[in-house]
Write an enzyme that holds these catalytic residues in place. Structure first.
Site, mmCIF file in Angstrom:
data_model
loop_
_atom_site.group_PDB
_atom_site.id
_atom_site.type_symbol
_atom_site.label_atom_id
_atom_site.label_comp_id
_atom_site.label_asym_id
_atom_site.label_seq_id
_atom_site.Cartn_x
_atom_site.Cartn_y
_atom_site.Cartn_z
ATOM 1 N N GLY A 1 -42.915 33.868 -82.933
ATOM 2 C CA GLY A 1 -43.452 34.329 -84.224
ATOM 3 C C GLY A 1 -44.942 34.111 -84.357
ATOM 4 N N HIS A 2 -45.487 33.253 -83.526
ATOM 5 C CA HIS A 2 -46.895 32.853 -83.683
ATOM 6 C C HIS A 2 -47.616 32.999 -82.356
ATOM 7 C CE1 HIS A 2 -50.389 30.227 -84.529
ATOM 8 N NE2 HIS A 2 -50.104 30.336 -85.794
ATOM 9 N N PHE A 3 -47.944 34.195 -81.838
ATOM 10 C CA PHE A 3 -47.700 35.478 -82.454
ATOM 11 C C PHE A 3 -47.103 36.379 -81.382
ATOM 12 C CE2 PHE A 3 -51.291 33.735 -84.781
ATOM 13 C CZ PHE A 3 -50.941 33.950 -86.103
#
Lengths: 156, 95
Positions: free
Chosen positions: A37-39
């Site tokens: 999610g990051h990223f």
């Protein structure tokens, strides 16, 4: 480094009680759900985890200075700067030094480097509390053993 | 040379963003100025540095918790300033 357990320090490289300084190392894992999610397409170590890693490094320094008689708890983050990105697989070197020891609190200054280049720094404040229970103290002692805390440095 | 109170009031004003003219010797740091324990650490740090002492916050807190002292004795600013003067004098005597 085990991100899912918040274990951000792999090993203590150096603990100098007389100079009130510590150096530790850790390798950012190459894969983690965090990076999904990051990223997506550009995985980066989150800045808050860099700050946490400086806090944990400072914590080990304070535990050494306090001979494991008090537990440092992060209370304030000042002047935190993320000066460059840290990527999966990077080996980070974190150094921390005592800036001030007050009554029941302490302040440290910490820096993160990758390959000698400064990537983040911060000034941190900790409250120093009695260990709330034996479980926590036992956990910290087990962690100390895992990361090679040099007990001979505090009990020469 | 400014008084201890003036120095403490300036530290509090700058550290906690409280208007200097609202801080008086009779102000209670907690009850009147609304300074919480975390902000007081910053004030203690600035006082420690400015006066070359170590405010014994843990001892004071313990005395208050044990009912042996009141918060007014340590946190009303004229009293805090007097405690600082005592600590500075004690440091000078032992030097």
């Amino acid at each position: 480094m085990q991100l899912e357990y918040f274990h951000l320090i792999d090993r203590i490289v150096e603990l100098k009680i007389d100079e009130k300084k510590i150096v530790v190392e850790a390798q950012v894992p190459k894969e983690s759900t965090i990076f999904e999610g990051h990223f997506p397409g550009y995985p980066l170590m989150p800045g808050v985890l860099l700050i946490e890693s400086m806090a944990q490094t400072s914590g080990w320094l304070l535990l050494g200075l306090l001979k494991f008689e008090r537990m440092p708890i992060l209370a304030a983050v000042k002047e935190a700067k993320v000066r460059g990105s840290v990527f999966p697989g990077d080996v980070i070197t974190i150094e921390a030094g005592l800036a001030h020891e007050g009554s029941g609190y302490a302040m440290t200054e910490a820096k993160i480097r990758v390959g000698g280049k400064l990537r983040a720094n911060s000034t941190l404040t900790f409250t120093l509390i009695p260990f709330p229970n034996s479980d926590m103290r036992g956990h910290m002692e087990a962690m100390a053993q895992r990361i090679g805390f040099p007990h001979q440095a505090i009990n020469p | 040379m400014s008084s201890t109170f003036d120095q403490v009031a300036t530290i509090i004003a700058e550290t906690c963003d409280i208007p200097r003219d609202t801080i008086t010797p009779e102000s209670h740091a907690i009850d009147d100025l609304g300074i919480d324990s975390l902000d007081f650490l910053d004030i203690a740090f600035a006082i420690d540095k400015a006066f070359g002492i170590k405010l014994p916050l843990e001892k004071w807190t313990q005395e208050v918790n044990d009912g042996k002292a009141t918060t007014e004795q340590y946190f009303v600013l004229k009293n805090l300033s007097a405690r600082i003067d005592e600590l500075v004098a004690a440091k000078g005597a032992s030097a």
